[in-house]
Design a protein around this motif. Sequence first.
Motif, short mmCIF file in Angstrom:
data_model
loop_
_atom_site.label_atom_id
_atom_site.label_comp_id
_atom_site.label_asym_id
_atom_site.label_seq_id
_atom_site.Cartn_x
_atom_site.Cartn_y
_atom_site.Cartn_z
N ARG A 1 0.71 11.65 0.07
CA ARG A 1 1.35 10.67 -0.81
C ARG A 1 1.13 11.02 -2.28
O ARG A 1 1.90 10.60 -3.14
N TRP B 1 -11.25 4.85 2.55
CA TRP B 1 -11.02 4.78 4.00
C TRP B 1 -12.29 4.85 4.84
O TRP B 1 -12.26 4.55 6.04
N TYR C 1 -4.81 -2.42 4.86
CA TYR C 1 -4.30 -1.09 5.25
C TYR C 1 -4.53 -0.80 6.72
O TYR C 1 -5.68 -0.84 7.17
N THR D 1 -11.31 9.21 -1.31
CA THR D 1 -10.88 8.96 0.06
C THR D 1 -12.02 8.40 0.91
O THR D 1 -11.82 7.49 1.72
N ARG E 1 -10.19 2.24 -8.40
CA ARG E 1 -9.27 2.25 -9.54
C ARG E 1 -9.35 0.94 -10.30
O ARG E 1 -9.82 -0.07 -9.77
N TYR F 1 3.95 8.90 -11.34
CA TYR F 1 3.28 8.77 -10.04
C TYR F 1 4.29 8.90 -8.91
O TYR F 1 3.99 9.42 -7.86
N TYR G 1 1.78 2.43 7.51
CA TYR G 1 1.43 2.43 6.09
C TYR G 1 2.72 2.35 5.27
O TYR G 1 3.07 3.28 4.56
N1 UDP Z 1 -6.07 9.66 -3.36
C1 UDP Z 1 -7.24 10.25 -3.83
N2 UDP Z 1 -7.46 10.27 -5.17
C2 UDP Z 1 -6.61 9.72 -6.06
C3 UDP Z 1 -5.43 9.11 -5.57
C4 UDP Z 1 -5.21 9.09 -4.21
O1 UDP Z 1 -8.04 10.73 -3.04
O2 UDP Z 1 -6.88 9.76 -7.29
C5 UDP Z 1 -5.84 9.67 -1.88
C6 UDP Z 1 -6.60 8.54 -1.19
O3 UDP Z 1 -6.94 8.96 0.12
C7 UDP Z 1 -5.54 7.46 -1.16
C8 UDP Z 1 -4.30 8.27 -0.83
O4 UDP Z 1 -4.46 9.48 -1.60
O5 UDP Z 1 -5.82 6.47 -0.21
C9 UDP Z 1 -2.98 7.62 -1.15
O6 UDP Z 1 -2.99 7.18 -2.51
P1 UDP Z 1 -2.02 6.01 -3.00
O7 UDP Z 1 -2.20 5.88 -4.47
O8 UDP Z 1 -0.67 6.24 -2.48
O9 UDP Z 1 -2.69 4.75 -2.25
P2 UDP Z 1 -2.28 3.19 -2.25
O10 UDP Z 1 -1.64 2.89 -3.57
O11 UDP Z 1 -1.39 2.99 -1.06
O12 UDP Z 1 -3.61 2.51 -2.09
#
Ligand code: UDP
Length: 402
Positions: A183, A169, A324, A165, A290, A194, A360
Motif C-alpha cells: 500500500r 500489527w 483492522y 509494522t 503517527r 500519498y 482491508y
Molecule cells: N507502513 C510502514 N511505515 C510507514 C507507513 C506504512 O511500515 O511509514 C506500513 C505499515 O505496515 C502499515 C502499512 O504500511 O500498516 C499500510 O500503511 P497505510 O498508511 O496504508 O495504513 P492505514 O492508513 O490503513 O493505517
Amino acid sequence: MTRQRHVGRTEWLVAGAGFSGATLAERLATQLGARVLVVDRRPHLAGNAFDEIDSTGVRVHRYGAHIFHTKSEQVWRYLSHFSEWYPYVHRVLASLDGQLVPVPCNLTTLAHLLGLAQAAELERLSTRYFPDQRKITVLSLVNHHHPLLRAAGREVYEKIFLQYTLKQWGYRPEELDRSVTARVPVLISRDDRYFSDPYQGIPKDGYTALVERLLDNPLISVELGCDYRSLGNHLRDLPTIYTGPIDEFFGYVYGHLPYRSLRFQNYSYGVNRLLPVAVVNHPNAPGYTRVIEHAHFLDQHVGATTVTYEFPEPYEPSANEPYYPVPKQENHHRYQMYANLASSLAGRVFFVGRLAEYRYYDMDQAVAHALAVFNHQITPQSTRRSVGQPARHERRLATLAT
Ligand code: UDP
Ligand code: FAD
C-alpha cells in the motif's frame, strides 16, 4: 441522530451505519422503494469515518485520518451526489533521524537514506530491473538479487517499515500479506503524494454529513446505540445487510478472527498549525505510529489546532474497536470457514464491508463493493422472498452446537 422507526412495516434491516451499510440502505430505499431500518451500536453515523467539530472548532476525524481517494469514476460520481469535495491532496512526512522526509519513500527520501550518489544509481538500476514501474514494493527490493537494490531495500525496510509494522500489527512485514506494505510503495520519482488516484478529497461538510445525506430518505429509519444482537426475531428475520464482524455474528463458533485496534490520544493548542502536513509518521518512536493534525484536511484556520497520536493495540471484544482485520494467510482460512457458513444464508443475510468480509477495504472499495452487491445480488424478489422466514442462521448455529 435517532429517528423513529417507521409507522409502516420494515422490509430490510441494515446492521451498521458506516459506508457499506449506508450505501446499501440508500440503494434499497431509492431503487427498490424498500422500507429500511438501519441500526448501529455506536452512538453516531459513518462508522470509522465519523468526524465532528471538537471544542476548539476544528473538524476532527474521531477514528484516525480519513482521506477519500479512488480510481473509480463510478464511486466518485455516486458519492458526489451526497457531498461536495474540498480538493485536499494527502502528503505524509516521516520523522527519521531528526528530519522530516516524504512517505511513500521517493527519490528525496532515498537521497536522505542512501546519499545522493546511491539514490541516483538506484534510480538507474530500477529502470533496468523494473521497467515501466515507478512504484516498487519494499519487499521486492529487500529480496532482489542485485546487491545495491537489496541494500537499498534493507535500509528502507529497517528505517521506515520494520518498527512501524511491528507496532501497527504485532508482526514483521514479511509475516503479513504482501499487499499490506505494498500500500505504501517505494516511488522512483519525486512524486510526494500519498495516493496517486485521480479522484481525491475530503467531504466539504465532513463524512458524517455525507452519510447523513445517504440516509436522508423517508423510507429509511435509523437507530443509534442499538446492537443488532439486541433486536427481536421479528427484525432479525428480515432480509438483512450485516456489516459487523462476521465471527461475532456466528457466535465465534470457529474461534475469534484477530483484529487490530488503536488508542487515540488528542491534544489541542492555541495556534493554527503545529505540523507542516496533516500526517507525520514516526516509524521508530516508542508506542505510537503517527500524529495527525486535523485542521489541514479542510484548511481550517480557527486559532486552535488538534493533533491525535495513534497507538496501535490488540483488539479486545467489548473493550475497544476492531479497526483492522489482520491480513495473514491463517486468518483468511478461518474467515473462509465463516464465509462458508454465511453462504447458507445467501439471499437472506448479505455480509458486506470491512468487518463482515474481513477485508482491508478503503472507503471507496467499501462503497464499490456495496454497489456491486446491490447491482448483482439483490433483486426486488429479495425483499419479498425472505420476509417472515425464521432466523435460519440461528437454527444452523443450533445444529453446529450439538
Ligand atoms: N507502513 C510502514 N511505515 C510507514 C507507513 C506504512 O511500515 O511509514 C506500513 C505499515 O505496515 C502499515 C502499512 O504500511 O500498516 C499500510 O500503511 P497505510 O498508511 O496504508 O495504513 P492505514 O492508513 O490503513 O493505517
Ligand atoms: P465500518 O466503518 O467499520 O462500519 C461498520 C459499522 O457497523 C460500525 O459503525 C459498527 O459500530 C457497526 N456495527 C458492528 N457490529 C454491529 C452490531 N452488532 N450491531 C450494530 N452495529 C454494528 N479508508 C480510506 O479510504 N481512506 C483513509 O484514509 C482511511 N483511513 C483509515 C484510518 C483508520 C485508523 C481506519 C481504522 C480505517 C481507515 N480507512 C480509510 C478505512 C475506512 O474506515 C473503511 O473503509 C470504512 O469505514 C469501511 O466502512 P464499513 O461500513 O465497511 O465499516
